[in-house]
Design an enzyme around this catalytic site. Sequence first.
Site, short mmCIF file in Angstrom:
data_model
loop_
_atom_site.label_atom_id
_atom_site.label_comp_id
_atom_site.label_asym_id
_atom_site.label_seq_id
_atom_site.Cartn_x
_atom_site.Cartn_y
_atom_site.Cartn_z
N ARG A 178 0.98 -1.20 0.00
CA ARG A 178 0.30 -0.10 0.11
C ARG A 178 0.92 1.26 0.05
O ARG A 178 0.63 2.17 -0.73
CB ARG A 178 -0.98 -0.08 1.14
CG ARG A 178 -2.26 1.17 1.25
CD ARG A 178 -1.90 2.32 1.72
NE ARG A 178 -1.17 2.25 3.04
CZ ARG A 178 -0.30 2.96 3.47
NH1 ARG A 178 0.36 3.80 2.92
NH2 ARG A 178 0.09 2.59 4.64
N THR B 253 11.08 14.37 4.00
CA THR B 253 11.89 14.34 5.10
C THR B 253 13.04 14.17 4.90
O THR B 253 13.93 13.67 3.79
CB THR B 253 11.23 12.66 5.57
OG1 THR B 253 9.92 12.70 5.94
CG2 THR B 253 12.27 12.61 6.88
N CYS C 86 -0.50 17.23 -0.14
CA CYS C 86 -0.19 15.98 -0.82
C CYS C 86 -0.02 14.74 0.51
O CYS C 86 -0.88 13.92 0.13
CB CYS C 86 1.14 15.78 -1.54
SG CYS C 86 1.55 17.05 -2.93
N TRP D 172 14.28 8.13 4.19
CA TRP D 172 13.01 7.38 4.47
C TRP D 172 12.10 7.55 3.21
O TRP D 172 10.96 7.73 3.32
CB TRP D 172 12.62 7.39 5.71
CG TRP D 172 13.30 6.96 6.89
CD1 TRP D 172 13.80 7.89 7.77
CD2 TRP D 172 13.68 5.79 7.09
NE1 TRP D 172 14.91 7.14 8.78
CE2 TRP D 172 14.42 5.86 8.46
CE3 TRP D 172 13.53 4.58 6.53
CZ2 TRP D 172 15.05 4.80 8.67
CZ3 TRP D 172 14.28 3.47 6.98
CH2 TRP D 172 15.24 3.56 8.26
N GLU E 241 4.17 9.90 7.87
CA GLU E 241 3.12 10.86 7.60
C GLU E 241 2.38 11.50 8.63
O GLU E 241 1.25 11.80 8.67
CB GLU E 241 2.45 10.29 6.61
CG GLU E 241 3.28 9.95 5.42
CD GLU E 241 2.45 9.54 4.14
OE1 GLU E 241 1.08 9.90 3.88
OE2 GLU E 241 3.05 8.73 3.27
#
Length: 423
Positions: A120, A162, A276, A195, A402
């Site tokens: 996912r 990040t 986003c 990451w 996130e």
Amino acid sequence: MIRHTVRRQLAHLTSSSNIGRRYAHAPSVFNWEDPLDSTSLFTEEEIAIQQTAHSYCQERLLPRVLDAYRNEHYDRKILEEMGELGLLGAKIKGYGCAGVSSVASGLITREVERVDSGYRSGMSVQSSLVMGGIDEFGTQEQKEKYLPGLAQGKLLGCFGLTEPNHGSDPGSMESTAKPHPSKQGYLSISGSKTWITNSPIADVMLVWAKLQATGKIRGFLIDRDECPPGTLETPPLKNKNGLRASITGMIQLDDCPVPEANMFPEVEGLRGPFSCLNSARFGIAWGVMGALEDCISRARTYALERRQFKNNPIAKYQLVQKKLSDAVTDAAYGILAATQVGRLKDQGKAAPEMISMIKRQNCDRALLNARTLQEIFGGNAVSDEYGIGRHVANLFVTQTYEGQSDIHSLILGRAITGIPAFV
């Protein structure tokens, strides 16, 4: 494409007793797989889209996830397969995308994460972070250049926000863009991102950096094939404890020349990346419920088959039933909340704090319940063949990335009190 597949599914669903058997149930009958009858809130098209995604994920993704997780291997053909079904950027209208509802896109992520959060994650980065960003903020030329290939999975994207020193505080990023000293019409970008899902294999990278002249954060589309040697590196980050079925890496830019035409023309500051991220967070809120539902199914099956104490199935015992009851309840509530926010999203009425709420709550409850359900397996939970430990490791990451849950608490706290607690 998903529309054609959906029409076939609708014909199958409406021409037989399948709706009655699979989706509709008498009010007096409790269905542990859909305890609050959330399916009754979905349109026939949304149900058919979910079934299309479910069939693909169970038939094509599930058989290969164990080896992928063990070996930290991500097959880029997966995104091509998803593209062929119209599952990528499904909410976007045009450019080869399906243009479905927010709830339908959530149902897709739910089915993908039912198999594995890593799968996912790879899809969400492609669909929500990269394609969503281009669709919302890109020029017409940028949309026409990138979206069709991304929708087909022929191009792979990644999202660089990040940094090694700046995770929850992206406003302090150190990546910079300045006029290129020798190339007219180009900017020179330097900095490191970490990451980053898909980065080692990405063809196009949506990178956020500060314009040196103004200090304003802007978005840039970087083509791997257009970067001179030594200006772009995307080393993988190996030996992860979670999301091992996805590929993660860094983006290292050293005076990388990027055409000024590849900069998003108007959006500046954190509004761009946060928009986003909100789209991706919405998908995560759906996805983790799929992972939790798979944990419930696995734990229920194991509890019914495992016999102890005078040859009784351990499902007979109160502590096991309480664990299952708590998990089923949280999954049902999580799906209803995500559905409500999805409907509001399509009406233009979803506040960002709503998405923070469902992302935080669904991730937290999915992780807590998965860890508790793991106890039903006893020592067998250690074996990766039972799948429950893989979900637990993955769900820790979903709770963290996130927007870690504590950060979303502060977002909600600011909205409740009017006082920011970030500084």
